[in-house]
Write an enzyme that holds these catalytic residues in place. Sequence first.
Site, PDB file in Angstrom:
ATOM      1  N   VAL A  15     -46.464  -2.322  -4.005  1.00 17.92           N
ATOM      2  CA  VAL A  15     -46.922  -1.659  -5.157  1.00 17.92           C
ATOM      3  C   VAL A  15     -48.264  -2.241  -5.428  1.00 17.92           C
ATOM      4  CG1 VAL A  15     -46.203  -1.117  -8.240  1.00 17.92           C
ATOM      5  CG2 VAL A  15     -44.366  -1.863  -6.665  1.00 17.92           C
ATOM      6  N   GLY A 136     -38.778   2.609 -12.010  1.00 18.68           N
ATOM      7  CA  GLY A 136     -40.028   3.390 -11.099  1.00 18.68           C
ATOM      8  C   GLY A 136     -41.250   4.455 -12.425  1.00 18.68           C
ATOM      9  N   GLU A 192     -35.599  -4.573  -2.369  1.00 20.03           N
ATOM     10  CA  GLU A 192     -36.167  -5.467  -2.577  1.00 20.03           C
ATOM     11  C   GLU A 192     -36.889  -6.552  -1.850  1.00 20.03           C
ATOM     12  OE1 GLU A 192     -36.508  -6.417  -5.436  1.00 20.03           O
ATOM     13  OE2 GLU A 192     -36.652  -4.162  -5.935  1.00 20.03           O
ATOM     14  N   ASP A 203     -29.645  -5.610  -9.131  1.00 20.42           N
ATOM     15  CA  ASP A 203     -31.730  -5.336  -8.733  1.00 20.42           C
ATOM     16  C   ASP A 203     -30.924  -4.328 -10.129  1.00 20.42           C
ATOM     17  OD1 ASP A 203     -34.098  -4.092  -8.378  1.00 20.42           O
ATOM     18  OD2 ASP A 203     -33.118  -2.400  -8.387  1.00 20.42           O
ATOM     19  N   LYS A 207     -32.134  -4.573 -14.637  1.00 17.74           N
ATOM     20  CA  LYS A 207     -33.034  -3.865 -15.714  1.00 17.74           C
ATOM     21  C   LYS A 207     -32.196  -3.372 -16.393  1.00 17.74           C
ATOM     22  CE  LYS A 207     -34.873  -1.738 -11.335  1.00 17.74           C
ATOM     23  NZ  LYS A 207     -34.730  -0.792 -10.157  1.00 17.74           N
TER      24      LYS A 207
HETATM   25  N1  HSE Z   1     -35.547  -2.094  -4.838  1.00 18.66           N
HETATM   26  C1  HSE Z   1     -36.377  -1.289  -6.054  1.00 18.66           C
HETATM   27  C2  HSE Z   1     -34.762   0.410  -5.685  1.00 18.66           C
HETATM   28  C3  HSE Z   1     -37.322  -0.992  -6.495  1.00 18.66           C
HETATM   29  O1  HSE Z   1     -34.646   0.191  -4.724  1.00 18.66           O
HETATM   30  O2  HSE Z   1     -34.742   0.728  -7.155  1.00 18.66           O
HETATM   31  C4  HSE Z   1     -37.486  -0.601  -7.910  1.00 18.66           C
HETATM   32  O3  HSE Z   1     -37.291  -1.362  -8.734  1.00 18.66           O
END
Ligand code: HSE
Length: 441
Positions: A15, A136, A192, A203, A207
């Site tokens: 990123v 994203g 990740e 993950d 979020k």
């Molecule tokens: N590892 C995360 C995904 C990256 O695959 O969505 C974006 O947050």
Amino acid sequence: MNHPLRLGIAGLGTVGTGLVKLIDRQSNQLASRLGRGIEIVAVSARTRDKDRGIDISRYVWFDDPLELAKSEDIDAFVELIGGEGGIAKDSVETALSAGKHVVTANKALLAHHGTELAARAEERGVALNFEASVAGSIPIIKSLRESFLGNEVRRVFGILNGTCNYILTKMEQEGRGYDEVLKEAQDAGYAEADPAFDVDGHDTAHKLAILTSLAFGTEISFDSIYVEGISTITPEDIEAADDLGYRIKLLGVAQKTDSGIEQRVHPTMVPKHSAMAEVDGVTNCVAVQADAAGDVMLIGPGAGADPTASSVMSDIIDIARGTILPPLIVPSAHLSPYKPARMRSHEGGYYIRLSVLDRHGAFAAIAQRMAEQEISLESIMQKRPRTALPGIDASRSPGDTLPVVMITHETLEAAIRKALTAIESDGQITSKPQMIRIEKL
Ligand code: HSE
């Protein structure tokens, strides 16, 4: 023209590198659009001499991100290191305490410490922006902060992890193996650093914790999320879902119930004809159900260098324009404590796959256990074992098992769990039952 906004960027991975390239591409246009330049003045990363395809000799180098975070020469600190604590947390705290604006893509940090960090940013009168932390390039945080603010949100849910959606899509469409597809997602820079965070659902949960707070005005409560990942999903489940008119997606769901807020992350069967089922590959989708706006869906790339850098950029632009809002929308002093709803009181339909011993009475015993919990079945299918191919002797012998797939009508999760525990203890099945929730969309 106003003086440029001076950035310090910590972290030059997928990123960070994407952001430097984006600023290089867009700087002239941005300066004329904003009436103000955006300028990277300093960077910090684990390794200085690495070929990233960008020229970092233009910037002041900091070995220590903490020194960069409080440098007199920057106005905003961009944290792209990642990780729940450690140097990422220390550097964000240092920057806020030094009165610097902060932009971060770090969902783990926010999920665990977002409430305290938001309060610290407000105290110092600086921005703490994190659009890139969820989904994203999809502008879901801005949408909740601005477009839905005059609404009562009932439910926010979606596909929030690109890696898992990529894996499930490739397994379904190309019949490919889990490990091979995961490797591909890693090579593309979607996963990740530790891909267990993706496939185990953490993950998505990070979020979701952020979205829940923004949608319902509560403190962030990551630990209350019920989390299941995709590693138990087999090709048999994907095939059975297809036969039954569903696709399997890893969803994060937050919704208001009479007893509190339900937050859950798990593989979910979604009807094939729904928009959510059509979301393929690394694409994410966030749906918001709100009283006035109705049902709104945002779909877009959920991971990768450019899409994530685009969201980081939008946060930087807000700062350059002087738009400084309370990070969690509601000022910290007005956030409500999070009140959880119990997962066992979740109501819905369920897909169940059992490996049933091929003997008299097995089906009747299973049906009996379901009836005891007042669970009614919408459909039941006896699947042919994957090994039983045409032309092969399919004669039965004691100890053989038959895959059986059931879809239930709406029922309580507690009832399903009780029925499955009883079925297991009756000894009619040979492996742990598979249970996948069906979501009404
Ligand atoms: N590892 C995360 C995904 C990256 O695959 O969505 C974006 O947050």
